[in-house]
Design a protein around this motif. Structure first.
Motif, PDB file in Angstrom:
ATOM      1  N   VAL A 144       0.854  -1.193   0.000  1.00  0.00           N
ATOM      2  CA  VAL A 144       0.000   0.000   0.000  1.00  0.00           C
ATOM      3  C   VAL A 144       0.894   1.249   0.000  1.00  0.00           C
ATOM      4  O   VAL A 144       1.275   1.768   1.048  1.00  0.00           O
ATOM      5  CB  VAL A 144      -0.983  -0.029   1.189  1.00  0.00           C
ATOM      6  N   THR A 145       1.246   1.683  -1.195  1.00  0.00           N
ATOM      7  CA  THR A 145       2.162   2.808  -1.386  1.00  0.00           C
ATOM      8  C   THR A 145       1.470   3.891  -2.208  1.00  0.00           C
ATOM      9  O   THR A 145       0.354   3.684  -2.699  1.00  0.00           O
ATOM     10  CB  THR A 145       3.391   2.351  -2.187  1.00  0.00           C
ATOM     11  N   THR A 146       2.177   4.987  -2.407  1.00  0.00           N
ATOM     12  CA  THR A 146       1.619   6.077  -3.218  1.00  0.00           C
ATOM     13  C   THR A 146       1.334   5.599  -4.645  1.00  0.00           C
ATOM     14  O   THR A 146       0.343   6.000  -5.254  1.00  0.00           O
ATOM     15  CB  THR A 146       2.614   7.256  -3.265  1.00  0.00           C
ATOM     16  N   GLU A 147       2.211   4.729  -5.163  1.00  0.00           N
ATOM     17  CA  GLU A 147       2.036   4.260  -6.542  1.00  0.00           C
ATOM     18  C   GLU A 147       0.832   3.330  -6.637  1.00  0.00           C
ATOM     19  O   GLU A 147       0.065   3.375  -7.604  1.00  0.00           O
ATOM     20  CB  GLU A 147       3.306   3.538  -7.016  1.00  0.00           C
ATOM     21  N   THR A 148       0.665   2.489  -5.614  1.00  0.00           N
ATOM     22  CA  THR A 148      -0.507   1.605  -5.587  1.00  0.00           C
ATOM     23  C   THR A 148      -1.782   2.440  -5.512  1.00  0.00           C
ATOM     24  O   THR A 148      -2.797   2.099  -6.136  1.00  0.00           O
ATOM     25  CB  THR A 148      -0.401   0.634  -4.393  1.00  0.00           C
ATOM     26  N   ALA A 149      -1.717   3.542  -4.767  1.00  0.00           N
ATOM     27  CA  ALA A 149      -2.885   4.421  -4.679  1.00  0.00           C
ATOM     28  C   ALA A 149      -3.253   4.919  -6.076  1.00  0.00           C
ATOM     29  O   ALA A 149      -4.435   4.951  -6.446  1.00  0.00           O
ATOM     30  CB  ALA A 149      -2.580   5.603  -3.748  1.00  0.00           C
ATOM     31  N   GLY A 190       9.767   1.821  -1.256  1.00  0.00           N
ATOM     32  CA  GLY A 190       9.547   0.963  -2.423  1.00  0.00           C
ATOM     33  C   GLY A 190      10.119   1.603  -3.675  1.00  0.00           C
ATOM     34  O   GLY A 190      10.820   2.612  -3.615  1.00  0.00           O
ATOM     35  N   HIS A 191       9.791   1.010  -4.799  1.00  0.00           N
ATOM     36  CA  HIS A 191      10.351   1.502  -6.061  1.00  0.00           C
ATOM     37  C   HIS A 191       9.809   2.893  -6.375  1.00  0.00           C
ATOM     38  O   HIS A 191       8.639   3.170  -6.143  1.00  0.00           O
ATOM     39  CB  HIS A 191       9.955   0.598  -7.221  1.00  0.00           C
ATOM     40  N   PRO A 192      10.627   3.704  -6.991  1.00  0.00           N
ATOM     41  CA  PRO A 192      10.161   5.017  -7.417  1.00  0.00           C
ATOM     42  C   PRO A 192       9.014   4.928  -8.418  1.00  0.00           C
ATOM     43  O   PRO A 192       8.876   3.949  -9.154  1.00  0.00           O
ATOM     44  CB  PRO A 192      11.409   5.650  -8.047  1.00  0.00           C
TER      45      PRO A 192
HETATM   46  N1  ADE Z   1       6.832  -2.986  -4.982  1.00  0.00           N
HETATM   47  C1  ADE Z   1       8.035  -2.397  -4.940  1.00  0.00           C
HETATM   48  N2  ADE Z   1       7.911  -1.064  -4.878  1.00  0.00           N
HETATM   49  C2  ADE Z   1       6.597  -0.779  -4.890  1.00  0.00           C
HETATM   50  C3  ADE Z   1       5.855   0.414  -4.838  1.00  0.00           C
HETATM   51  N3  ADE Z   1       6.448   1.605  -4.786  1.00  0.00           N
HETATM   52  N4  ADE Z   1       4.523   0.319  -4.855  1.00  0.00           N
HETATM   53  C4  ADE Z   1       3.928  -0.889  -4.906  1.00  0.00           C
HETATM   54  N5  ADE Z   1       4.573  -2.038  -4.965  1.00  0.00           N
HETATM   55  C5  ADE Z   1       5.910  -2.004  -4.949  1.00  0.00           C
END
Ligand code: ADE
Length: 418
Positions: free
Chosen positions: A52-57, A346-348
């Motif tokens: 649950v990260t900004t990118e997942t959002a 997590g990943h950028p």
């Molecule tokens: N897995 C690795 N980095 C991530 C990210 N920033 N968001 C979601 N999944 C990840």
């Protein structure tokens, strides 16, 4: 709306951070605009189990823009960004069940909360939704039309379910798209793992011996970036091909038994169990720093480490110092959970842009083609992969050449030799 997040008061911070990530996700943003117009996921129930990260959002907002009813739980107990979870609940009305540091029981309660929404499609990172459905919630199977899988470890689990004839609905292996693993696994894991190790320890990497276990795409990324930080990188492998590749990439290759004696930093990224074990911890130097950036925390034998330790204390956030009976100290980062998400973010967003564009387009593909798909693991359709690469280049303002008619003919013909 049912949800379980840490503190809704942090939603404003989460919203700002989501906006920041979004600024670097042009491919996903284009998909979102189209989804908003076309609503290809209208009324489709999607259960997601992702970090649950900004990118997942941004991905969740995109699926919702397409008309989907999404719910989300964490794919790792330590990877949730609590402010992001709160923002999704408060500003996007998306049910989220995730709290950073949740225990094993809560982790599975949250998975079951997502499953209680009776998803028609699953979106996994590590296959915990699929495996829970197949082992404990099989009453949900008749509704399930398809799913996607984000990571290498999950794809391995799913392929083994398919091989055993157990898998009951089709899955697309998003991880295997070239626009996913060439970039996310290599450059994403490379940067975010080093970021996590540095944030947790603030130790100098220059001149240190940095041991990377596993030379798959993730291991390659970490080895490359650790070298860039000035470390002397040692690679350990079990497969002769990547081992050879590591040698020719200029790294020192040796068994973990030998590397254990000389390493200052250790990082496992194999997707396998018991990579760094009791007998290796016993050989390590005083103060060695040990991390894992593979999906599950089974890569480090922490039970074995505990059994040879006199005591353990948290010496700084995300660093547990084990005092061994032999008097040496071993520092384990982030409880052995993936350090790039436990201690960093997590990943950028720029690489997650492509990974999550794959997720969004594969779900759309499955919704459109659900009747034609069988109970097996599918690759990402090539046209999706190519389209994402094209759009990413375009967003970066990079133009590439086109084949001439002569070149096309030449490639299609066997007639011309020397
Ligand atoms: N897995 C690795 N980095 C991530 C990210 N920033 N968001 C979601 N999944 C990840």
């Amino acid at each position: 709306m049912d949800y379980d997040v840490k503190d809704l008061k942090t939603a404003k911070d989460g919203a700002l951070r989501i906006e920041w990530a979004n600024q670097n996700m042009p491919v996903l943003n284009r998909i979102r605009k189209r989804f908003n117009r076309e609503k290809p996921l209208q009324g489709v129930r999607i259960g997601a189990c992702l970090h649950v990260t900004t990118e997942t959002a941004s991905l969740m907002q995109t699926l919702k823009a397409g008309g989907a009813k999404v719910s989300l739980c964490a794919s790792n107990p330590l990877s949730t960004q609590d402010d992001v979870a709160s923002s999704l609940v408060k500003h996007d009305m998306i049910p989220v069940f995730a709290i950073k540091g949740e225990n094993h029981k809560t982790y599975y309660t949250h998975i079951n909360s997502v499953l209680n929404t009776k998803p028609q499609f699953t979106m996994d990172d590590g296959a915990d939704l699929v495996s829970t459905i197949h082992t404990e919630r099989s009453e949900l199977l008749p509704e399930l039309k398809g799913g996607t899988e984000e990571t290498t470890t999950g794809v391995i689990r799913l392929r083994s379910m398919a091989a055993d004839g157990i898998l009951q609905y089709p899955i697309i292996a998003v991880n295997d798209a070239q626009t996913k693993h060439y970039f996310d696994n290599r450059y994403g894991t490379g940067q975010s793992t080093i970021d996590g190790i540095i944030r947790a320890t603030n130790r100098l990497m220059a001149g240190a011996k940095f041991v990377v276990s596993g030379y798959g795409w993730c291991g390659r990324g970490v080895a490359m970036r650790a070298r860039g930080m000035g470390s002397n990188v040692i690679v350990t492998e079990v497969d002769p091909l990547p081992a050879l590749e590591a040698v020719m990439d200029g790294f020192t290759v040796m068994p973990i038994r030998k590397a254990a004696k000389v390493g200052d930093f250790f990082c496992s990224l194999t997707g396998d169990i018991g990579v760094i074990r009791k007998e290796h911890f016993l050989l390590m130097k005083d103060g060695a720093i040990v991390a894992n950036s593979g999906h599950f925390n089974v890569e480090l034998d922490l039970k074995g480490l505990k059994s040879i330790s006199k005591s353990k204390r948290v010496i700084r956030p995300f660093v547990e110092e084990y005092l061994l009976e032999n008097g040496r100290r071993i520092n384990v980062l982030g409880e052995g959970r993936l350090i790039n998400l436990a201690a960093a973010e997590g990943h950028p967003s720029s690489v997650m842009d492509m990974s999550f564009a794959n997720q969004a387009l594969c779900i759309e593909f499955m919704v459109k083609n659900k009747k034609a798909l069988s109970k097996t693991v599918y690759p990402v359709p090539e046209e999706i992969d190519k389209r994402i690469a094209r759009e990413k280049l375009a967003a970066m303002g990079i133009i590439i050449d086109k084949l001439t008619a002569e070149q096309k003919n030449y490639l299609a013909s066997w007639k011309m030799g020397t």
